[in-house]
Design an enzyme around this catalytic site. Sequence first.
Site, PDB file in Angstrom:
ATOM      1  N   ARG A  58       0.835  -1.215  -0.041  1.00  0.00           N
ATOM      2  CA  ARG A  58       0.015  -0.059   0.165  1.00  0.00           C
ATOM      3  C   ARG A  58       0.900   1.237   0.098  1.00  0.00           C
ATOM      4  O   ARG A  58       0.380   2.115  -0.757  1.00  0.00           O
ATOM      5  CB  ARG A  58      -1.076  -0.034   1.274  1.00  0.00           C
ATOM      6  N   HIS A  62       0.681   4.367  -2.720  1.00  0.00           N
ATOM      7  CA  HIS A  62       0.385   5.712  -2.239  1.00  0.00           C
ATOM      8  C   HIS A  62       1.452   6.505  -2.997  1.00  0.00           C
ATOM      9  O   HIS A  62       1.284   7.736  -3.230  1.00  0.00           O
ATOM     10  CB  HIS A  62       0.164   5.964  -0.759  1.00  0.00           C
ATOM     11  N   ASN A  90      -4.382   8.417   5.634  1.00  0.00           N
ATOM     12  CA  ASN A  90      -2.888   8.000   6.169  1.00  0.00           C
ATOM     13  C   ASN A  90      -3.398   6.700   7.023  1.00  0.00           C
ATOM     14  O   ASN A  90      -2.509   5.739   7.194  1.00  0.00           O
ATOM     15  CB  ASN A  90      -2.272   9.031   7.163  1.00  0.00           C
ATOM     16  N   HIS A 187      -5.921  -6.083  -2.914  1.00  0.00           N
ATOM     17  CA  HIS A 187      -6.785  -6.029  -1.729  1.00  0.00           C
ATOM     18  C   HIS A 187      -6.980  -7.459  -1.408  1.00  0.00           C
ATOM     19  O   HIS A 187      -7.747  -7.823  -0.734  1.00  0.00           O
ATOM     20  CB  HIS A 187      -8.240  -5.599  -2.048  1.00  0.00           C
TER      21      HIS A 187
HETATM   22  C1  HEM Z   1      -8.569   1.244  -7.049  1.00  0.00           C
HETATM   23  C2  HEM Z   1      -8.414   2.162  -6.001  1.00  0.00           C
HETATM   24  C3  HEM Z   1      -8.168   1.937  -4.446  1.00  0.00           C
HETATM   25  C4  HEM Z   1      -8.952   2.299  -3.267  1.00  0.00           C
HETATM   26  C5  HEM Z   1      -9.966   3.046  -3.452  1.00  0.00           C
HETATM   27  C6  HEM Z   1      -8.176   1.752  -2.232  1.00  0.00           C
HETATM   28  C7  HEM Z   1      -8.594   2.054  -0.960  1.00  0.00           C
HETATM   29  C8  HEM Z   1      -8.025   1.474   0.044  1.00  0.00           C
HETATM   30  C9  HEM Z   1      -8.569   1.540   1.601  1.00  0.00           C
HETATM   31  C10 HEM Z   1      -9.745   2.464   1.743  1.00  0.00           C
HETATM   32  C11 HEM Z   1      -7.771   0.782   2.327  1.00  0.00           C
HETATM   33  C12 HEM Z   1      -7.812   0.624   3.806  1.00  0.00           C
HETATM   34  C13 HEM Z   1      -7.496   1.617   4.688  1.00  0.00           C
HETATM   35  C14 HEM Z   1      -7.924   1.494   6.098  1.00  0.00           C
HETATM   36  O1  HEM Z   1      -9.026   1.308   6.411  1.00  0.00           O
HETATM   37  O2  HEM Z   1      -7.057   1.092   6.878  1.00  0.00           O
HETATM   38  C15 HEM Z   1      -6.781   0.148   1.481  1.00  0.00           C
HETATM   39  C16 HEM Z   1      -6.167  -0.891   1.819  1.00  0.00           C
HETATM   40  C17 HEM Z   1      -4.942  -1.663   1.120  1.00  0.00           C
HETATM   41  N1  HEM Z   1      -4.924  -1.332  -0.267  1.00  0.00           N
HETATM   42 FE1  HEM Z   1      -6.105  -0.223  -1.514  1.00  0.00          FE
HETATM   43  N2  HEM Z   1      -7.147   0.899  -2.686  1.00  0.00           N
HETATM   44  C18 HEM Z   1      -6.950   1.074  -3.882  1.00  0.00           C
HETATM   45  C19 HEM Z   1      -6.088   0.668  -4.892  1.00  0.00           C
HETATM   46  C20 HEM Z   1      -5.066  -0.070  -4.197  1.00  0.00           C
HETATM   47  C21 HEM Z   1      -3.908  -0.550  -5.069  1.00  0.00           C
HETATM   48  C22 HEM Z   1      -3.926  -0.261  -6.458  1.00  0.00           C
HETATM   49  C23 HEM Z   1      -3.081  -1.393  -4.301  1.00  0.00           C
HETATM   50  C24 HEM Z   1      -1.806  -2.154  -4.657  1.00  0.00           C
HETATM   51  C25 HEM Z   1      -1.506  -2.495  -5.594  1.00  0.00           C
HETATM   52  C26 HEM Z   1      -3.842  -1.272  -2.879  1.00  0.00           C
HETATM   53  C27 HEM Z   1      -3.463  -1.915  -1.927  1.00  0.00           C
HETATM   54  C28 HEM Z   1      -4.004  -2.043  -0.364  1.00  0.00           C
HETATM   55  C29 HEM Z   1      -3.227  -2.942   0.593  1.00  0.00           C
HETATM   56  C30 HEM Z   1      -2.586  -3.908   0.558  1.00  0.00           C
HETATM   57  C31 HEM Z   1      -4.180  -2.484   1.537  1.00  0.00           C
HETATM   58  C32 HEM Z   1      -4.208  -2.991   2.996  1.00  0.00           C
HETATM   59  C33 HEM Z   1      -3.217  -2.230   3.878  1.00  0.00           C
HETATM   60  C34 HEM Z   1      -2.800  -2.568   5.210  1.00  0.00           C
HETATM   61  O3  HEM Z   1      -3.576  -3.802   5.553  1.00  0.00           O
HETATM   62  O4  HEM Z   1      -1.936  -2.228   5.654  1.00  0.00           O
HETATM   63  N3  HEM Z   1      -4.962  -0.746  -2.931  1.00  0.00           N
HETATM   64  N4  HEM Z   1      -7.195   0.510   0.146  1.00  0.00           N
HETATM   65  C1  NAG Z   2      -2.868  10.737  10.336  1.00  0.00           C
HETATM   66  O1  NAG Z   2      -3.211  12.242   9.999  1.00  0.00           O
HETATM   67  C2  NAG Z   2      -3.992  12.630  11.314  1.00  0.00           C
HETATM   68  C3  NAG Z   2      -4.295  14.307  10.816  1.00  0.00           C
HETATM   69  O2  NAG Z   2      -4.551  14.400   9.297  1.00  0.00           O
HETATM   70  C4  NAG Z   2      -2.838  12.450  12.235  1.00  0.00           C
HETATM   71  O3  NAG Z   2      -3.674  13.183  13.478  1.00  0.00           O
HETATM   72  C5  NAG Z   2      -2.832  11.180  12.581  1.00  0.00           C
HETATM   73  O4  NAG Z   2      -1.760  11.154  13.765  1.00  0.00           O
HETATM   74  C6  NAG Z   2      -1.854  10.491  11.304  1.00  0.00           C
HETATM   75  N1  NAG Z   2      -1.939   8.990  11.713  1.00  0.00           N
HETATM   76  C7  NAG Z   2      -0.758   8.273  11.302  1.00  0.00           C
HETATM   77  C8  NAG Z   2      -0.870   6.966  11.634  1.00  0.00           C
HETATM   78  O5  NAG Z   2       0.119   8.951  10.893  1.00  0.00           O
END
Ligand code: HEM
Ligand code: NAG
Length: 316
Positions: A58, A62, A90, A187
């Site tokens: 991820r 980003h 973040n 995902h």
């Molecule tokens: C298509 C558009 C995408 C959206 C809208 C999106 C959105 C998100 C969101 C909202 C999360 C969860 C954040 C949280 O609640 O902690 C997430 C997690 C993740 N995303 Fe995406 N994502 C996208 C594309 C991608 C791409 C292109 C990759 C990598 C090739 C990716 C890899 C991941 C991974 C591995 C996680 C899990 C992170 C963790 O467990 O630490 N995502 N994504």
């Molecule tokens: C994420 O951003 C918020 C404010 O935008 C900050 O307060 C928080 O510490 C940040 N969290 C991490 C895990 O960096």
Amino acid sequence: MEATVGVTLLLLSAFFCFANALSSNYYDHTCPQLEPAVIDAVKKAIISDKTVPAALLRLHFHDCFIRGCDASVLLESKGNNKAEKDGPPNISLHAFYVIDNAKKAVEAQCPGVVSCADILALAARDAVALSGGPTWEVPKGRKDGRISKASDTIQLPAPTFNISQLQQSFSQRGLSMKDLVALSGGHTLGFAHCSSLQNRIHNFNASLDIDPSMHKSFAGRLRSICPFHNKVKTAGATLDSTSTTFDNAYYKLLLQGNSIFSSDQALLTNKKSKALVSKFASNQNEFHKAFVKSMIKMSSITGGGQEIRLDCKVVR
Ligand code: HEM
Ligand SMILES: *[C@@H]1O[C@H](CO)[C@@H](O)[C@H](O)[C@H]1NC(C)=O
Ligand SMILES: *[C@@H]1O[C@H](CO)[C@@H](O)[C@H](O)[C@H]1NC(C)=O
Ligand SMILES: *[C@@H]1O[C@H](CO)[C@@H](O)[C@H](O)[C@H]1NC(C)=O
């Protein structure tokens, strides 16, 4: 006429040559031990934390989607400048220490030579491979950027995006519908916090509380983990049923209404993307092949980097 075509071709090839300055053997002479050093750091981290691969993948995504792959995601806020990593999306960005450890090991062997952006691209590849996914040669030669702004994170696709918004976000970066579907397969690893999925399970729209495209029992399970007044900040759900294995379960679950984000579900609302989801659900090898191709494309998005950082958290 022919001369014009010739000059145009020359200019075009000069442009592409510049834009594609990355190469697989970039550090062959200047840092031959680079790749084993990065794998080693990633492996060591996974032993004590199984969520590291998802985090690294991820982070790289980003990084590449904001200012190109220039390690802007790794910079720390300084003075009044709030960096990307402290921006709103973040949530769950973590495992920065793995990149720092890899960088330290690399600096010990070849000081001031390897960019943090390249180390992150390699770590993401290793994260996938060490989770049972495919492996590939990573083109290298990225430079580290000097700018990181929390306000830029608004450019990331949101989990509430529909198919046209997703397509637009990807095409702005030269990525196709196939790239969108293949990379969404990222995902297959990791975890989502309640705040990222709550639009689907509470007040979905003016007439429905729950997104009707979700499988009923799956939505019910998510609602019990993520109640409307959720007080547990760490609560959430894994992105698929095998969240530490880089398999095609994500696509199988998606077809059954068991995906986490609206942006995942949206892949079924277009004929072309739906066909790709079905293909990847029925053939893991096709998914892995497409993922590799699209990862190389995403990780080659050029950034405006100019330097090799010594510490990935601060500009030189
Ligand atoms: C298509 C558009 C995408 C959206 C809208 C999106 C959105 C998100 C969101 C909202 C999360 C969860 C954040 C949280 O609640 O902690 C997430 C997690 C993740 N995303 Fe995406 N994502 C996208 C594309 C991608 C791409 C292109 C990759 C990598 C090739 C990716 C890899 C991941 C991974 C591995 C996680 C899990 C992170 C963790 O467990 O630490 N995502 N994504
Ligand atoms: C994420 O951003 C918020 C404010 O935008 C900050 O307060 C928080 O510490 C940040 N969290 C991490 C895990 O960096
Ligand atoms: C997606 O959302 C945008 C903005 O809300 C809207 O303009 C567009 O029509 C939607 N597209 C689809 C396919 O639903
Ligand atoms: C709510 O969503 C459902 C399913 O997408 C749709 O059929 C319905 O028209 C929507 N209702 C409103 C008020 O937008």
